[in-house]
Structure formats: structure tokens, C-alpha cells
Design a protein around this motif. Structure first.
Motif, PDB file in Angstrom:
ATOM      1  N   TYR A 225       0.414  -1.183  -0.002  1.00 24.95           N
ATOM      2  CA  TYR A 225       0.204   0.378  -0.332  1.00 24.95           C
ATOM      3  C   TYR A 225       0.842   1.339  -0.544  1.00 24.95           C
ATOM      4  N   LEU A 226       1.920   1.037   0.750  1.00 24.82           N
ATOM      5  CA  LEU A 226       3.051   2.385   0.380  1.00 24.82           C
ATOM      6  C   LEU A 226       3.362   2.168  -0.512  1.00 24.82           C
ATOM      7  N   MET A 227       4.037   1.528  -1.272  1.00 26.11           N
ATOM      8  CA  MET A 227       4.604   2.334  -1.649  1.00 26.11           C
ATOM      9  C   MET A 227       3.725   1.984  -3.858  1.00 26.11           C
ATOM     10  N   ASP A 228       3.228   1.088  -3.362  1.00 24.86           N
ATOM     11  CA  ASP A 228       2.577   1.241  -4.197  1.00 24.86           C
ATOM     12  C   ASP A 228       0.759   2.831  -4.707  1.00 24.86           C
ATOM     13  N   LYS A 229       0.428   2.975  -3.745  1.00 24.67           N
ATOM     14  CA  LYS A 229      -0.574   4.214  -3.103  1.00 24.67           C
ATOM     15  C   LYS A 229       0.066   5.085  -2.935  1.00 24.67           C
ATOM     16  N   VAL A 230       1.182   5.160  -1.931  1.00 27.30           N
ATOM     17  CA  VAL A 230       1.207   6.628  -1.141  1.00 27.30           C
ATOM     18  C   VAL A 230       2.847   6.816  -2.181  1.00 27.30           C
ATOM     19  N   GLY A 231       3.243   5.961  -2.374  1.00 29.67           N
ATOM     20  CA  GLY A 231       4.203   6.837  -3.575  1.00 29.67           C
ATOM     21  C   GLY A 231       5.655   6.198  -3.257  1.00 29.67           C
ATOM     22  N   ILE A 232       5.590   5.502  -1.523  1.00 28.99           N
ATOM     23  CA  ILE A 232       7.776   5.272  -0.946  1.00 28.99           C
ATOM     24  C   ILE A 232       8.148   4.143  -1.923  1.00 28.99           C
ATOM     25  N   ALA A 233       9.507   4.739  -1.782  1.00 30.68           N
ATOM     26  CA  ALA A 233      10.206   3.833  -2.411  1.00 30.68           C
ATOM     27  C   ALA A 233      10.919   2.544  -1.371  1.00 30.68           C
ATOM     28  N   GLU A 234      10.661   1.619  -2.416  1.00 28.34           N
ATOM     29  CA  GLU A 234      11.080   0.020  -1.627  1.00 28.34           C
ATOM     30  C   GLU A 234      11.515   0.334  -0.705  1.00 28.34           C
ATOM     31  N   ASP A 235      13.477   1.109  -0.723  1.00 25.24           N
ATOM     32  CA  ASP A 235      14.130   0.990   0.600  1.00 25.24           C
ATOM     33  C   ASP A 235      13.226   1.762   1.445  1.00 25.24           C
ATOM     34  N   LYS A 236      12.601   2.637   1.273  1.00 19.73           N
ATOM     35  CA  LYS A 236      12.040   3.421   2.526  1.00 19.73           C
ATOM     36  C   LYS A 236      10.812   2.926   3.651  1.00 19.73           C
ATOM     37  N   VAL A 237      10.817   2.070   2.746  1.00 19.97           N
ATOM     38  CA  VAL A 237       9.091   1.108   2.968  1.00 19.97           C
ATOM     39  C   VAL A 237       9.059   1.248   4.278  1.00 19.97           C
ATOM     40  N   ALA A 238      10.612   0.175   4.999  1.00 26.01           N
ATOM     41  CA  ALA A 238      10.654  -0.424   6.628  1.00 26.01           C
ATOM     42  C   ALA A 238      10.776   0.710   7.461  1.00 26.01           C
ATOM     43  N   LYS A 240       9.559   4.125   7.283  1.00 30.80           N
ATOM     44  CA  LYS A 240       7.521   4.596   7.554  1.00 30.80           C
ATOM     45  C   LYS A 240       7.276   3.896   7.543  1.00 30.80           C
ATOM     46  N   MET A 241       7.423   1.517   7.462  1.00 32.45           N
ATOM     47  CA  MET A 241       6.224   1.243   8.487  1.00 32.45           C
ATOM     48  C   MET A 241       6.998   1.446  10.009  1.00 32.45           C
ATOM     49  N   LEU A 242       7.935   1.595  10.411  1.00 38.19           N
ATOM     50  CA  LEU A 242       7.988   1.545  11.245  1.00 38.19           C
ATOM     51  C   LEU A 242       7.745   3.071  11.988  1.00 38.19           C
ATOM     52  N   VAL A 243       7.377   4.252  12.073  1.00 39.59           N
ATOM     53  CA  VAL A 243       6.779   5.511  12.130  1.00 39.59           C
ATOM     54  C   VAL A 243       5.217   4.954  12.254  1.00 39.59           C
ATOM     55  N   GLY A 244       4.611   4.326  11.537  1.00 40.64           N
ATOM     56  CA  GLY A 244       2.937   3.964  11.322  1.00 40.64           C
ATOM     57  C   GLY A 244       3.033   2.854  12.540  1.00 40.64           C
ATOM     58  N   MET A 245       4.355   1.679  12.602  1.00 37.84           N
ATOM     59  CA  MET A 245       3.448   0.663  13.417  1.00 37.84           C
ATOM     60  C   MET A 245       3.717   1.239  15.047  1.00 37.84           C
ATOM     61  N   ALA A 246       4.681   2.917  14.890  1.00 37.11           N
ATOM     62  CA  ALA A 246       5.243   3.347  16.297  1.00 37.11           C
ATOM     63  C   ALA A 246       3.266   3.738  17.043  1.00 37.11           C
ATOM     64  N   CYS A 247       2.912   4.645  15.704  1.00 38.12           N
ATOM     65  CA  CYS A 247       1.538   5.150  15.888  1.00 38.12           C
ATOM     66  C   CYS A 247       0.221   4.284  16.418  1.00 38.12           C
ATOM     67  N   MET A 248       0.600   3.133  15.399  1.00 40.96           N
ATOM     68  CA  MET A 248      -0.631   2.068  15.817  1.00 40.96           C
ATOM     69  C   MET A 248      -0.695   1.670  16.614  1.00 40.96           C
ATOM     70  N   VAL A 249       0.437   1.253  17.942  1.00 37.08           N
ATOM     71  CA  VAL A 249       0.931  -0.078  18.933  1.00 37.08           C
ATOM     72  C   VAL A 249       0.884   1.033  19.902  1.00 37.08           C
ATOM     73  N   ALA A 250       1.460   1.948  20.151  1.00 35.84           N
ATOM     74  CA  ALA A 250       0.464   2.929  21.094  1.00 35.84           C
ATOM     75  C   ALA A 250      -0.516   2.890  21.497  1.00 35.84           C
ATOM     76  N   ALA A 251      -1.541   3.760  19.605  1.00 36.09           N
ATOM     77  CA  ALA A 251      -2.937   2.962  19.972  1.00 36.09           C
ATOM     78  C   ALA A 251      -3.589   2.240  20.759  1.00 36.09           C
ATOM     79  N   ILE A 252      -3.238   0.503  19.798  1.00 34.82           N
ATOM     80  CA  ILE A 252      -3.563  -0.353  20.580  1.00 34.82           C
ATOM     81  C   ILE A 252      -2.739  -0.399  22.207  1.00 34.82           C
ATOM     82  N   VAL A 253      -1.952   0.237  22.802  1.00 38.57           N
ATOM     83  CA  VAL A 253      -1.448  -0.246  23.876  1.00 38.57           C
ATOM     84  C   VAL A 253      -2.774   0.881  25.172  1.00 38.57           C
ATOM     85  N   VAL A 254      -3.187   2.002  24.380  1.00 36.74           N
ATOM     86  CA  VAL A 254      -4.251   2.919  24.671  1.00 36.74           C
ATOM     87  C   VAL A 254      -4.807   1.895  25.047  1.00 36.74           C
ATOM     88  N   GLY A 255      -6.201   1.404  23.763  1.00 35.79           N
ATOM     89  CA  GLY A 255      -7.245   0.392  23.750  1.00 35.79           C
ATOM     90  C   GLY A 255      -7.036  -0.571  24.807  1.00 35.79           C
TER      91      GLY A 255
END
Length: 388
Positions: A225-238, A240-255
């Protein structure tokens, strides 16, 4: 972490290294679906065998440790794999090992935790899942240039954690003669709990299956999704996903914390499971509508909060509708089909959904499909009658 890191990040990146861009969604689906089918078949069988285990090491320890070590071997095969059949073989072995370990952990909630504390305990389990997500994403980002290490290191950490767990749990063996001989008929019964006799168990299964269709949609294809729709380069995906996972994990912990505490305090399960399923659907809808990295972060945070509440309370709801506490691992294994089967079906369905309208990148249709499934899961939970 052992199994989540490949599902979230590293398997998609490994497949992208091996096959052309036009084939990667289908190839990833093949790898994930085979492993998920095996997990689907193994879950209830291992649960039934674990319930019957009379080893002096207990009912759960042998399956925890043996499963984790088997999964480690499978991930070593994946790490060294240079073609899709090898990835399929290694991931299948990883699921064959990881599934018994996860089944034993899930059975620990009704085994060791009092009923009035089960939602809180489920919330803690949900938090550890979140920590595994962020830890795995961090390792994937750190070792993105040496991807094989990003498979093996999380597996070694998981095996270490399992060894510690085996040392601290008070795990008694099954009593000799408590269960009958494990026949082929009993094997077939491992996959079945009568919906007529236990309708609440059945409706909880349906709700879990539909919610995990949504969860699988969000977790399996984020990298593409990040590569195809958002336009993130393959070598940057990991990274960028780390930041996304940090946001998701923080929300999961709170939830997880909020959902578990409120559910135990007020003695209610269904309303939290239903509401969280709708929030999961809302997060998926935002993913479907978004096309920027900022929108991705918002959507994945909303999704994470819903998933956190869901994971914290659904296990407690499941424990409350088990037909027989003596067969807790077997029955939890049947319920776990509800979260294993979507991991198989979603990758199979994904290429067709992504191809709607031509091309291979219709992520709007794909994520909306997951959103609708999650909301239907909320309706199914409403039909559970014996639990508030």
C-alpha cells in the motif's frame, strides 16, 4: 514478534526482492495463505492434544517450547530462501511451529486467570502483541539491508521469551485417564463445536472471523500500500512502516489498557467488542480513502485503538462462552480458526479485489471489503446472549 514481523513487513519485502512488481501481490498471497491453512488445521488438533498431555513438564510447556523451536527452523529457511517455493516451505514450517505455541499461550487465560481478571489479562497480552509489532518493525528497519537477519533475530527473541515463560508458569499435567483415547473421530471433533448446543460460542466464532478479516486486510498489505498508493520507495518502506507501527502500537496499548480495565470494572464484554469492531472498520475505511502518508498514519492509529480494545476483551468473551473448561485449549483452538482462516482467505481474495477496475492497485476496494467485514463482526457479537 516471531510471526508478526514477517506478516507485517519482512515477507512482503522478501517477495518483492524475488518476483517482478506485477506478480508480488499474488506471490505474497501464496506464501501467506499456505501458512495460514496449516495454522487453521493445526490449531484445534494441537489444542486437543495439549489438553491431554500427561508429561511431567505439564500440559502447555512441551507445546510452547517445541513449537517455538520448530518455528525458528522455519524462519531460518525463509531467511535463506531465494524463490517462492522455498519461502512457502519455510513459512509453512514456521506456522506449524508457531501455532502450537500460540494455542498454548491462549489457553493460559482460562487455565490460570480468574474470570474477573481475564479481560485485564487479555489486555496485557494485547499490549505484548503491540510491543512485538513495534519491536519487529524496528528490527526490520535496522536490518533492511540484510533482510535475513530481520527474520532470525525476532525468532531468537521469541524462543528466549518462551523459555522464560516455561520456567515461571505453574503448569500441571493432565490427569491420567481424564480423557479417552485420541482416535480419528476425536481428531475430526477437534474442528467442531455444535452451534446448536453452544450458540453463543458459534456467534462469537462468526464475529471473530469477520473482525479478523478486517485485521488481516490491514496488516498483510501495508508495505505494498505504501509503495503503490502512497508512493514510498521500496528502500524507505521499512522505516516509514516503523513510524506507522509506532502510532498503531501506541493506540493499541491505550485501547488494550482502557478496554480491559473498563470491561472488568463494569463486568461487560459485548459492548466493548462490538464498538471496537466498528472502530476497526472506521480505520480501514480511512485507509481506503487516503492516498498520503499523513492519512495513513491517522488511519492506522484509529485502526490500532480499535484493535487494542478488541484484543483486550474478545479473549475474555471467548473464555466466557467455552463449552467445557476441561477442554479449554481444544475449544480455544476452534475459536482460533476464526483468526487463522482470514489470514488464509484474505491473501487469496486480495489479488481479485486489487484488480477491480483494471490494474493491481485498487486498495480502496480491498480495505473497504475489510471494513465491511469488521462491522458485520460487530453485528454477530450482538447475538451472543449469555454474556453482557
Amino acid at each position: 514478534m516471531m510471526l508478526l514481523t514477517p506478516v507485517l513487513v519482512t515477507l512482503a519485502l522478501r517477495v518483492a526482492q524475488i518476483v517482478p512488481e506485477s506478480e508480488r501481490a499474488g506471490a505474497l498471497g501464496q506464501v501467506l495463505s499456505l501458512g495460514a491453512v496449516l495454522a487453521l488445521l493445526v490449531n484445534p488438533v494441537v489444542g486437543g492434544l495439549s489438553d491431554r498431555t500427561t508429561s511431567r513438564f505439564g500440559r502447555r510447556r512441551p507445546w510452547l517450547l517445541g513449537g517455538a523451536l520448530t518455528a525458528l527452523i522455519g524462519l531460518v529457511v525463509v531467511a535463506d530462501g531465494g524463490n517462492i517455493p522455498t519461502l512457502m516451505l519455510g513459512w509453512a514450517l514456521a506456522q506449524l511451529g508457531g501455532t502450537p505455541a500460540l494455542t498454548a499461550v491462549t489457553a493460559g487465560v482460562p487455565d490460570f486467570i480468574p474470570a474477573h481478571q481475564q479481560a485485564r489479562a487479555s489486555g496485557i497480552i494485547g499490549m505484548t502483541t503491540s510491543i512485538a509489532m513495534i519491536g519487529g518493525s524496528l528490527l526490520a528497519s535496522a536490518f533492511s539491508t540484510v533482510l535475513s537477519v530481520a527474520f532470525i533475530v525476532p525468532a531468537l527473541i521469541a524462543v528466549t521469551g518462551v523459555i522464560v515463560l516455561c520456567c515461571v508458569i505453574d503448569d500441571a499435567p493432565a490427569r491420567t485417564g481424564q480423557f479417552g483415547r485420541y482416535t480419528f473421530k476425536e481428531f475430526l471433533r477437534s474442528f467442531w463445536v455444535s452451534p446448536r448446543k453452544h450458540p453463543d460460542f458459534a456467534w462469537n466464532f462468526v464475529g471473530r472471523f469477520l473482525c479478523f478479516v478486517g485485521i488481516a486486510a490491514a496488516t498483510s498489505y501495508q508495505a505494498y500500500y505504501l509503495m503503490d498508493k502512497v508512493g514510498i520507495a521500496e528502500d524507505k518502506v521499512a522505516s516509514k512502516m516503523l513510524v506507522g507501527m509506532a502510532c498503531m502500537v501506541a493506540a493499541i496499548v491505550v485501547g488494550s489498557v482502557l478496554g480491559g480495565q473498563l470491561s472488568d470494572r463494569f463486568g461487560r464484554r459485548k459492548v466493548y467488542v462490538m464498538a471496537s469492531a466498528v472502530v476497526i472498520g472506521a480505520g480501514l475505511a480511512l485507509l481506503a480513502l487516503g492516498d498520503s502518508y499523513g492519512m495513513y498514519l491517522v488511519a492506522i492509529t484509529v485502526f490500532g485503538f480499535g484493535e487494542g480494545v478488541y484484543l483486550s476483551v474478545d479473549v475474555a468473551l471467548a473464555a466466557a462462552v467455552l463449552p467445557d473448561p476441561a477442554n479449554s485449549a481444544k475449544d480455544m483452538g476452534v475459536l482460533n480458526i476464526g483468526n487463522a482462516l482470514p489470514q488464509s482467505l484474505v491473501p487469496i481474495i486480495a489479488p481479485a479485489l486489487l484488480a477491480i477496475g483494471g490494474g493491481t492497485e485498487n486498495y480502496g476496494a480491498f480495505f473497504l471489503f475489510g471494513a465491511v467485514a469488521a462491522c458485520l463482526g460487530a453485528l454477530a457479537v450482538q447475538l451472543v446472549r449469555s454474556v453482557k
